[in-house]
Design a protein around this motif. Structure first.
Motif, short mmCIF file in Angstrom:
data_model
loop_
_atom_site.label_atom_id
_atom_site.label_comp_id
_atom_site.label_asym_id
_atom_site.label_seq_id
_atom_site.Cartn_x
_atom_site.Cartn_y
_atom_site.Cartn_z
N GLY A 1 29.98 84.30 58.19
CA GLY A 1 28.77 84.99 57.79
C GLY A 1 28.47 84.76 56.34
O GLY A 1 29.33 84.46 55.56
N GLY A 2 27.17 84.91 55.95
CA GLY A 2 26.80 84.81 54.55
C GLY A 2 26.97 86.16 53.91
O GLY A 2 26.61 87.19 54.47
N VAL A 3 27.53 86.21 52.72
CA VAL A 3 27.71 87.46 52.01
C VAL A 3 26.63 87.57 50.96
O VAL A 3 26.48 86.68 50.12
CB VAL A 3 29.10 87.52 51.34
N VAL A 4 25.84 88.61 51.01
CA VAL A 4 24.73 88.79 50.09
C VAL A 4 25.09 89.87 49.10
O VAL A 4 25.39 91.00 49.47
CB VAL A 4 23.44 89.20 50.85
N ALA A 5 25.08 89.51 47.79
CA ALA A 5 25.39 90.49 46.75
C ALA A 5 24.12 90.84 46.01
O ALA A 5 23.23 90.02 45.87
CB ALA A 5 26.42 89.91 45.77
N GLU A 6 24.02 92.04 45.54
CA GLU A 6 22.84 92.50 44.82
C GLU A 6 23.11 92.43 43.32
O GLU A 6 24.10 92.97 42.85
CB GLU A 6 22.50 93.94 45.23
N MET A 7 22.22 91.71 42.59
CA MET A 7 22.36 91.60 41.15
C MET A 7 21.03 91.97 40.51
O MET A 7 19.99 91.48 40.94
CB MET A 7 22.74 90.16 40.75
N LYS A 8 21.02 92.77 39.47
CA LYS A 8 19.80 93.14 38.77
C LYS A 8 19.56 92.17 37.61
O LYS A 8 20.49 91.83 36.88
CB LYS A 8 19.89 94.57 38.26
N ILE A 9 18.29 91.70 37.46
CA ILE A 9 17.95 90.76 36.40
C ILE A 9 17.69 91.52 35.11
O ILE A 9 16.85 92.43 35.08
CB ILE A 9 16.68 89.96 36.77
N PRO A 10 18.39 91.18 34.05
CA PRO A 10 18.14 91.85 32.77
C PRO A 10 16.77 91.47 32.22
O PRO A 10 16.21 90.42 32.56
CB PRO A 10 19.27 91.35 31.88
N THR A 11 16.24 92.27 31.34
CA THR A 11 14.95 92.00 30.72
C THR A 11 15.11 90.87 29.70
O THR A 11 16.00 90.91 28.85
CB THR A 11 14.40 93.25 30.01
N ALA A 12 14.23 89.87 29.79
CA ALA A 12 14.29 88.72 28.88
C ALA A 12 12.88 88.37 28.41
O ALA A 12 11.91 88.56 29.13
CB ALA A 12 14.93 87.52 29.55
N THR A 13 12.78 87.85 27.19
CA THR A 13 11.48 87.48 26.61
C THR A 13 11.60 86.18 25.83
O THR A 13 12.69 85.77 25.42
CB THR A 13 10.96 88.58 25.65
N LEU A 14 10.43 85.53 25.62
CA LEU A 14 10.30 84.40 24.72
C LEU A 14 9.32 84.79 23.62
O LEU A 14 8.24 85.31 23.90
CB LEU A 14 9.76 83.16 25.45
N THR A 15 9.70 84.56 22.36
CA THR A 15 8.86 84.90 21.22
C THR A 15 8.48 83.64 20.47
O THR A 15 9.34 82.78 20.20
CB THR A 15 9.59 85.87 20.28
N VAL A 16 7.19 83.49 20.14
CA VAL A 16 6.71 82.31 19.43
C VAL A 16 7.19 82.35 17.98
O VAL A 16 6.97 83.34 17.26
CB VAL A 16 5.17 82.23 19.47
N VAL A 17 7.85 81.27 17.55
CA VAL A 17 8.26 81.12 16.15
C VAL A 17 7.30 80.18 15.44
O VAL A 17 6.80 80.48 14.36
CB VAL A 17 9.71 80.60 16.06
N GLU A 18 7.02 79.01 16.06
CA GLU A 18 6.09 78.04 15.48
C GLU A 18 5.23 77.44 16.58
O GLU A 18 5.74 77.02 17.62
CB GLU A 18 6.84 76.90 14.76
N ASN A 19 3.90 77.38 16.34
CA ASN A 19 2.96 76.71 17.23
C ASN A 19 1.61 76.64 16.51
O ASN A 19 1.25 77.57 15.77
CB ASN A 19 2.80 77.47 18.55
N GLN A 20 0.89 75.57 16.72
CA GLN A 20 -0.37 75.39 16.02
C GLN A 20 -1.44 76.39 16.45
O GLN A 20 -2.29 76.77 15.65
CB GLN A 20 -0.90 73.96 16.24
N ASP A 21 -1.43 76.80 17.70
CA ASP A 21 -2.49 77.66 18.23
C ASP A 21 -2.06 79.09 18.52
O ASP A 21 -2.89 79.99 18.51
CB ASP A 21 -3.07 77.03 19.51
#
Length: 628
Positions: free
Chosen positions: A492-512
């Motif tokens: 049988g397949g064993v299914v485990a439950e995992m919660k995704i932590p909060t993650a973000t991307l922040t702009v450091v450099e970009n022309q626009d």
């Protein structure tokens, strides 16, 4: 003036005659269309010893050498390009002389010139000068041949006037140079030489005329006709030879008409030789050789080549993708390259890895074997590089589906044999197991209806209990990830439950994008220039689908999707595979965009969480995280 009674019949083009004279009349070079090269056109006259042009020559009869190196002629043809012709006719006092028939030189010149004009094509343009002590323009360039003939018939010799020959030749060349491209010529008729008493009449000399007619931006052939014994035959011949024209000397007025016919015939039977040259800008030499019936003639002229044309970077696009006849997994990819003539190399990348490089035509086809790809989205990138090192690229994606799997394992032949041998007892055991499974399922369903907390379930494969499980899953408020245990030998397949932590991307450099702008991430986040991405970055150096961030095994990872300018994490290239992201990781996309990754601490699993095993009505069993 001594006059000889002789008649010259009009010249006509002949075939099958041996080559006696080859004259390069005119050479021009200009940028070739859609090529990193200049197109060189040489206008050539090939004639017999009697000045009759030879027709019917083909590409195999000609050879060309540029700066001493053989070049490949692209085309040789008899030209019918329109001409621009400048007629310059002597009207000095000596043109009033008469021959034995009583005809003056002026009358013979007018008649021969008018007859010459009637032999030209309707698109040919003419200008008319007369000269004695000064030059006079009677008609500027015009295709109204009747008007020019009328102007010719109005010419009169001026008594006791001197002959300023070279000043008029100089002005005639300048007038011909007003035509920027195409065939042009000056036809100069005189019965004397440049003189005024004991000196010269003109302020210019013969060298000035030759230098002007052979400068890099002008190149005008000058044809000369001398009548009578007083002409300076040597200087007239020098002008004609060095500028690419012909020199004809008439012993009598009766020959004038035939000479004009000869020149008209030669101009109408020129050959145009074309080839492409990548020589640098400047003056170069061209030798044209013609061999016919064991006789060879050649001529050499210098010409000026402009700078090689600037070409735009090439563009490439996908023209079509179709499965091959051999296998549906092999895709035949066709591309369009503009301009195709400048392409030097074509490279195909799959998920950023170079698959093949084509260094010679044809460039338009590639067989993509998708059978070797893992399930998921894959990126095919094609890159064209031209002869100057400039490049263009295009991308496309292909989704490879996972092979279908079944929850119920197929029994092996031994097990099937044992079951068949068991007969009725085996059937009773199977029925009893089915009843137990049904009872267990009913109890499980009743308990789930009583719970206050919800349970997330992801099914492995397709089962009959998928519908109630989907109903429960829709009640879940927090995102979860289920990892399937695919251990060897497990039923049988064993299914485990995992919660995704909060993650973000922040702009450091970009022309626009403003520094500090934040993007929230999910389980899988696409990044690229296209607005279809979860994180759209307006930067031309970023590929349409540039990279992807995803959550796996309690960690976040980033992978490059075959981008042109690459992805870096902490200064390290993500060329292939994946790179682990931690809180504060700095991500560089292309040369100008920098993002910073942030992630919250991974939440711990509740101590009271228990794992229960339920029989979902088959040989397979699935473990589900149960908060009770």
């Amino acid at each position: 003036m001594v006059v000889f009674a002789a008649v010259v019949l009009p010249a006509t083009a002949v075939r099958g005659q041996p080559v006696e004279q080859v004259t390069i009349n005119y050479i021009e070079a200009a940028a070739a269309a859609d090529q990193y090269a200049n197109e060189v056109r040489a206008y050539v006259t090939v004639s017999t010893g009697g000045q009759k042009p030879i027709s019917g020559l083909t590409l195999s009869d000609f050879k060309a050498l540029e700066d001493g190196q053989a070049v490949t002629l692209v085309k040789v043809s008899r030209t019918d390009d329109p001409m621009a012709v400048v007629l310059a006719i002597d009207t000095s006092g000596s043109m009033q002389a008469r021959d034995k028939s009583g005809q003056t030189s002026m009358e013979a010149a007018r008649k021969a010139a008018a007859d010459f004009i009637t032999m030209l094509s309707a698109d040919d343009r003419l200008a008319l000068f007369s000269f004695n002590r000064e030059s006079q323009l009677h008609s500027d360039f015009s295709s109204d041949h009747a008007a020019v003939i009328l102007a010719v018939k109005g010419l009169e010799a001026k008594p006791n006037a001197y002959t300023c020959l070279y000043d008029t030749a100089f002005e005639a060349v300048k007038k011909a140079a007003e035509i920027p491209r195409g065939r042009r010529a000056v036809i100069l008729l005189t019965d004397g030489k440049d003189e005024r008493g004991d000196g010269f009449c003109s302020t210019h000399n013969v060298s000035d005329v030759i230098d002007l007619a052979t400068t890099q931006t002008i190149r005008v052939p000058v044809y000369t006709i001398g009548v009578g014994p007083k002409v300076d035959a040597k200087e007239l011949g020098r002008i004609a030879h060095l500028t690419g024209g012909r020199s004809l000397l008439a012993a009598s007025l009766a020959q004038l008409q035939g000479f004009y016919h000869t020149l008209a015939d030669q101009l109408k039977n020129q050959y145009r030789l074309t080839y492409n040259s990548q020589t640098p800008s400047g003056e170069h030499s061209l030798v044209i050789k013609v061999q016919r019936q064991g006789r060879q003639g050649q001529d050499e002229k210098r010409f000026w080549v402009p700078p090689l044309p600037a070409i735009q970077p090439p563009t490439v696009s996908f023209a079509g993708v179709t499965p091959s006849e051999e296998s549906a997994d092999i895709l035949k990819v066709k591309v369009n390259i503009v301009p195709e003539q400048v392409a030097a190399k074509l490279r195909y990348y799959v998920d950023g890895a170079l698959k093949t490089e084509i260094a010679s035509p044809p460039f338009d086809a590639f067989d993509w074997n998708t059978a070797e790809l893992s399930p998921g989205i894959h990126v095919l990138r094609v890159e064209v590089i031209d002869i100057k090192g400039q490049s263009g690229m295009a991308e496309m994606t292909r989704e490879v589906a996972a092979a279908p799997t079944s929850l119920r394992a197929a029994p092996d032949s031994a097990a099937q044999k044992d079951r068949s041998a068991g007969g009725f007892p085996f059937q009773l055991a199977a029925l009893f197991a089915l009843l137990l499974a049904a009872a267990g399922g009913g109890i499980w369903w009743f308990r789930q209806r009583q719970k206050s907390d919800t349970v997330s379930v992801q099914m492995v494969g397709k089962t009959e209990t998928a519908e109630p499980c989907e109903k429960i899953a829709r009640e879940v408020e927090e995102a979860t990830v289920f990892l399937v245990n695919a251990g060897n030998g497990a039923k049988g397949g064993v299914v485990a439950e995992m919660k995704i932590p909060t993650a973000t991307l922040t702009v450091v450099e970009n022309q626009d994008l403003a520094a500090g702008k934040t993007f929230e991430l999910g389980g899988t986040t696409s990044i690229g220039r296209s607005k279809d991405n979860d994180v759209a970055i307006p930067d031309k150096a970023i590929s349409r689908r540039h990279a992807e961030i995803y959550f796996d095994a309690n960690r976040f990872f980033i992978r490059d999707l075959g981008s042109k300018y690459g992805t870096k994490v902490g200064g390290r290239d993500v060329a292939s595979g994946r790179e682990h992201l931690t809180d504060g990781s700095q991500i560089q996309l292309g040369p100008r965009t920098i993002l910073k990754f942030h992630v919250s601490a991974q939440p711990e699993t509740d101590e009271n969480t228990q794992t229960k095993r339920y029989d979902l009505g088959g040989d397979e069993k699935t473990q589900v995280a149960d908060p009770d």
